[in-house]
Design a protein around this motif. Sequence first.
Motif, PDB file in Angstrom:
ATOM      1  N   UNK A   1       0.829  -1.205   0.000  1.00  0.00           N
ATOM      2  CA  UNK A   1       0.000   0.000   0.000  1.00  0.00           C
ATOM      3  C   UNK A   1       0.866   1.260   0.000  1.00  0.00           C
ATOM      4  N   UNK A   2       1.919   1.272   0.783  1.00  0.00           N
ATOM      5  CA  UNK A   2       2.823   2.429   0.811  1.00  0.00           C
ATOM      6  C   UNK A   2       3.495   2.605  -0.546  1.00  0.00           C
ATOM      7  N   UNK A   3       3.917   1.510  -1.165  1.00  0.00           N
ATOM      8  CA  UNK A   3       4.559   1.574  -2.480  1.00  0.00           C
ATOM      9  C   UNK A   3       3.593   2.110  -3.533  1.00  0.00           C
ATOM     10  N   UNK A   4       2.348   1.678  -3.493  1.00  0.00           N
ATOM     11  CA  UNK A   4       1.346   2.164  -4.450  1.00  0.00           C
ATOM     12  C   UNK A   4       1.113   3.667  -4.256  1.00  0.00           C
ATOM     13  N   UNK A   5       1.027   4.122  -3.018  1.00  0.00           N
ATOM     14  CA  UNK A   5       0.826   5.538  -2.742  1.00  0.00           C
ATOM     15  C   UNK A   5       2.019   6.366  -3.231  1.00  0.00           C
ATOM     16  N   UNK A   6       3.230   5.922  -2.938  1.00  0.00           N
ATOM     17  CA  UNK A   6       4.433   6.649  -3.350  1.00  0.00           C
ATOM     18  C   UNK A   6       4.537   6.687  -4.874  1.00  0.00           C
ATOM     19  N   UNK A   7       4.204   5.598  -5.539  1.00  0.00           N
ATOM     20  CA  UNK A   7       4.253   5.559  -7.009  1.00  0.00           C
ATOM     21  C   UNK A   7       3.250   6.528  -7.619  1.00  0.00           C
ATOM     22  N   UNK A   8       2.053   6.569  -7.075  1.00  0.00           N
ATOM     23  CA  UNK A   8       1.026   7.485  -7.575  1.00  0.00           C
ATOM     24  C   UNK A   8       1.449   8.933  -7.350  1.00  0.00           C
ATOM     25  N   UNK A   9       1.980   9.225  -6.189  1.00  0.00           N
ATOM     26  CA  UNK A   9       2.438  10.581  -5.881  1.00  0.00           C
ATOM     27  C   UNK A   9       3.603  10.974  -6.787  1.00  0.00           C
ATOM     28  N   UNK A  10       4.532  10.079  -6.992  1.00  0.00           N
ATOM     29  CA  UNK A  10       5.680  10.338  -7.860  1.00  0.00           C
ATOM     30  C   UNK A  10       5.242  10.597  -9.303  1.00  0.00           C
TER      31      UNK A  10
ATOM     32  N   UNK B   1       5.854  13.971 -11.466  1.00  0.00           N
ATOM     33  CA  UNK B   1       6.484  13.909 -12.792  1.00  0.00           C
ATOM     34  C   UNK B   1       5.645  14.620 -13.837  1.00  0.00           C
ATOM     35  N   UNK B   2       4.327  14.428 -13.803  1.00  0.00           N
ATOM     36  CA  UNK B   2       3.442  15.112 -14.763  1.00  0.00           C
ATOM     37  C   UNK B   2       3.490  16.625 -14.561  1.00  0.00           C
ATOM     38  N   UNK B   3       3.467  17.068 -13.314  1.00  0.00           N
ATOM     39  CA  UNK B   3       3.539  18.510 -13.043  1.00  0.00           C
ATOM     40  C   UNK B   3       4.878  19.077 -13.504  1.00  0.00           C
ATOM     41  N   UNK B   4       5.945  18.358 -13.299  1.00  0.00           N
ATOM     42  CA  UNK B   4       7.255  18.811 -13.743  1.00  0.00           C
ATOM     43  C   UNK B   4       7.313  18.871 -15.274  1.00  0.00           C
ATOM     44  N   UNK B   5       6.766  17.867 -15.945  1.00  0.00           N
ATOM     45  CA  UNK B   5       6.765  17.852 -17.417  1.00  0.00           C
ATOM     46  C   UNK B   5       5.991  19.053 -17.957  1.00  0.00           C
ATOM     47  N   UNK B   6       4.837  19.372 -17.352  1.00  0.00           N
ATOM     48  CA  UNK B   6       4.066  20.543 -17.798  1.00  0.00           C
ATOM     49  C   UNK B   6       4.845  21.837 -17.553  1.00  0.00           C
ATOM     50  N   UNK B   7       5.466  21.939 -16.397  1.00  0.00           N
ATOM     51  CA  UNK B   7       6.199  23.164 -16.063  1.00  0.00           C
ATOM     52  C   UNK B   7       7.431  23.336 -16.949  1.00  0.00           C
ATOM     53  N   UNK B   8       8.020  22.254 -17.398  1.00  0.00           N
ATOM     54  CA  UNK B   8       9.231  22.364 -18.205  1.00  0.00           C
ATOM     55  C   UNK B   8       8.942  22.838 -19.622  1.00  0.00           C
ATOM     56  N   UNK B   9       7.692  22.831 -20.032  1.00  0.00           N
ATOM     57  CA  UNK B   9       7.328  23.316 -21.369  1.00  0.00           C
ATOM     58  C   UNK B   9       6.214  24.350 -21.284  1.00  0.00           C
ATOM     59  N   UNK B  10       6.217  25.158 -20.223  1.00  0.00           N
ATOM     60  CA  UNK B  10       5.181  26.164 -20.009  1.00  0.00           C
ATOM     61  C   UNK B  10       5.481  27.408 -20.830  1.00  0.00           C
ATOM     62  N   UNK B  11       4.599  27.775 -21.770  1.00  0.00           N
ATOM     63  CA  UNK B  11       4.811  29.004 -22.533  1.00  0.00           C
ATOM     64  C   UNK B  11       4.240  30.221 -21.800  1.00  0.00           C
TER      65      UNK B  11
END
Length: 178
Positions: free
Chosen positions: A23-32, A36-46
């Motif tokens: 359960x902890x691994x599933x939570x950490x994976x989902x959070x990670x 990652x998605x937020x970082x990907x969006x921010x890295x290409x923010x116009x």
Amino acid sequence: MTTGYSFKNPEMIIAGSALIVSLITAFVSTYSASIDRAYARASVWPRVEIQRSYNDSRSFFYYMVSNKGTGPAVVKHARLSYDNKAVKSWPDYLQLRSGRTVGHVQSQIGSLVLSAGESTKPMELRDAEVAKLLADQDNLQIELCYCSIYDECWMVNRANNPIPVAQCTIEDKERFLQ
């Protein structure tokens, strides 16, 4: 004789520990993945900005559109209006403002892709009289709707405060054609 299960049995302790770790691994994976998605969006923010410039000594005036963000800006449409009337082209606007045909240089702003750090001059003129007129009384309203490569969209005007929008839509009668 029936055997009873107890939480004190080593097998139950191991199974319970494995469940908790899973359960902890599933939570950490989902959070990670979310990070990652937020970082990907921010890295290409116009971030598109509209500026204008006037130089009296050289008799020139121009508008500039720049992408100050970290990723490409896909400009979907432009809307220009003067006195609450849609302007279709730079020659129309310059004729409306000066009452005559004005020589100018223009570039496309209604649909283009601006890379991070790139700028374009959608209109530039070197007519001293008209340049001064535009610099003194510039009531032209400019709106650009642009999106990131993740289809997150914003509307920006000359105040340069991007407003998030669900999508870029415009009526054809209001669309700037250049």
